[in-house]
Write a protein that holds these residues in place. Structure first.
Motif, PDB file in Angstrom:
ATOM      1  N   ALA A   1       0.830  -1.208   0.000  1.00 37.52           N
ATOM      2  CA  ALA A   1       0.000   0.000   0.000  1.00 37.52           C
ATOM      3  C   ALA A   1       0.863   1.255   0.000  1.00 37.52           C
ATOM      4  O   ALA A   1       0.577   2.216  -0.725  1.00 37.52           O
ATOM      5  N   GLY A   2       1.914   1.272   0.803  1.00 36.19           N
ATOM      6  CA  GLY A   2       2.810   2.425   0.838  1.00 36.19           C
ATOM      7  C   GLY A   2       3.465   2.677  -0.505  1.00 36.19           C
ATOM      8  O   GLY A   2       3.570   3.824  -0.967  1.00 36.19           O
ATOM      9  N   ASN A   3       3.893   1.616  -1.165  1.00 30.83           N
ATOM     10  CA  ASN A   3       4.531   1.772  -2.477  1.00 30.83           C
ATOM     11  C   ASN A   3       3.534   2.182  -3.550  1.00 30.83           C
ATOM     12  O   ASN A   3       3.861   2.975  -4.436  1.00 30.83           O
ATOM     13  N   VAL A   4       2.315   1.675  -3.490  1.00 28.30           N
ATOM     14  CA  VAL A   4       1.290   2.074  -4.464  1.00 28.30           C
ATOM     15  C   VAL A   4       0.942   3.553  -4.288  1.00 28.30           C
ATOM     16  O   VAL A   4       0.827   4.290  -5.275  1.00 28.30           O
ATOM     17  N   ILE A   5       0.807   3.993  -3.052  1.00 27.79           N
ATOM     18  CA  ILE A   5       0.514   5.408  -2.799  1.00 27.79           C
ATOM     19  C   ILE A   5       1.630   6.294  -3.333  1.00 27.79           C
ATOM     20  O   ILE A   5       1.370   7.318  -3.984  1.00 27.79           O
TER      21      ILE A   5
ATOM     22  N   LEU B   1      10.025  11.752  -7.279  1.00 28.85           N
ATOM     23  CA  LEU B   1      10.733  10.520  -7.629  1.00 28.85           C
ATOM     24  C   LEU B   1      11.827  10.190  -6.616  1.00 28.85           C
ATOM     25  O   LEU B   1      12.027   9.022  -6.270  1.00 28.85           O
ATOM     26  N   VAL B   2      12.531  11.212  -6.151  1.00 28.79           N
ATOM     27  CA  VAL B   2      13.547  10.978  -5.120  1.00 28.79           C
ATOM     28  C   VAL B   2      12.885  10.462  -3.846  1.00 28.79           C
ATOM     29  O   VAL B   2      13.357   9.506  -3.225  1.00 28.79           O
ATOM     30  N   LEU B   3      11.771  11.083  -3.460  1.00 32.05           N
ATOM     31  CA  LEU B   3      11.041  10.612  -2.280  1.00 32.05           C
ATOM     32  C   LEU B   3      10.513   9.201  -2.489  1.00 32.05           C
ATOM     33  O   LEU B   3      10.487   8.398  -1.553  1.00 32.05           O
TER      34      LEU B   3
ATOM     35  N   PHE C   1      10.520   3.843  -0.802  1.00 33.15           N
ATOM     36  CA  PHE C   1      10.579   2.434  -1.187  1.00 33.15           C
ATOM     37  C   PHE C   1      11.667   1.705  -0.398  1.00 33.15           C
ATOM     38  O   PHE C   1      11.433   0.622   0.144  1.00 33.15           O
ATOM     39  N   LEU C   2      12.854   2.296  -0.336  1.00 27.71           N
ATOM     40  CA  LEU C   2      13.944   1.662   0.403  1.00 27.71           C
ATOM     41  C   LEU C   2      13.632   1.559   1.892  1.00 27.71           C
ATOM     42  O   LEU C   2      13.882   0.524   2.516  1.00 27.71           O
ATOM     43  N   ALA C   3      13.056   2.612   2.466  1.00 27.86           N
ATOM     44  CA  ALA C   3      12.720   2.591   3.888  1.00 27.86           C
ATOM     45  C   ALA C   3      11.659   1.535   4.188  1.00 27.86           C
ATOM     46  O   ALA C   3      11.766   0.803   5.179  1.00 27.86           O
ATOM     47  N   LEU C   4      10.633   1.469   3.342  1.00 29.53           N
ATOM     48  CA  LEU C   4       9.592   0.470   3.554  1.00 29.53           C
ATOM     49  C   LEU C   4      10.125  -0.950   3.385  1.00 29.53           C
ATOM     50  O   LEU C   4       9.736  -1.863   4.117  1.00 29.53           O
ATOM     51  N   THR C   5      11.029  -1.140   2.449  1.00 30.66           N
ATOM     52  CA  THR C   5      11.595  -2.469   2.217  1.00 30.66           C
ATOM     53  C   THR C   5      12.470  -2.898   3.392  1.00 30.66           C
ATOM     54  O   THR C   5      12.389  -4.050   3.847  1.00 30.66           O
ATOM     55  N   VAL C   6      13.283  -1.984   3.896  1.00 31.91           N
ATOM     56  CA  VAL C   6      14.109  -2.303   5.066  1.00 31.91           C
ATOM     57  C   VAL C   6      13.211  -2.632   6.259  1.00 31.91           C
ATOM     58  O   VAL C   6      13.437  -3.612   6.976  1.00 31.91           O
TER      59      VAL C   6
END
Length: 85
Positions: free
Chosen positions: A24-28, A47-49, A54-59
């Motif tokens: 959900a975070g990545n789709v938003i 795009l930078v955000l 994406f990296l923060a959510l994946t970690v």
């Protein structure tokens, strides 16, 4: 056995919730990045955000999943003893 089955179900549900939150975070963020693609400066910032989020959510996803696996293993050992497989 009932406690082990309940624990496994709870772990499965929690892992599902973690993955759904990640998705959900990545789709938003993708929707926001797509919505700002016509504005040059805002698009670059978005795009930078997007990459940072994406990296923060994946970690966070893998850390939470790892912690949940460790807790599940400790609970299994508590219920089944040290000689479980």
């Amino acid at each position: 056995m009932l406690a082990q089955r309940q624990w496994r179900k709870a772990v499965r549900v929690e892992k599902f919730r973690i993955w759904v939150g990640w998705l959900a975070g990545n789709v938003i963020m993708a929707i926001i990045a797509n919505g700002t693609k016509d504005m040059v400066i805002v698009s670059v910032v978005a795009l930078v955000l997007f990459v940072v989020v994406f990296l923060a959510l994946t970690v966070a996803l893998f850390r939470m999943t790892g912690a949940l696996n460790r807790r599940a293993e400790a609970a299994r050992r508590e219920v089944l003893g040290s000689d479980w497989q």
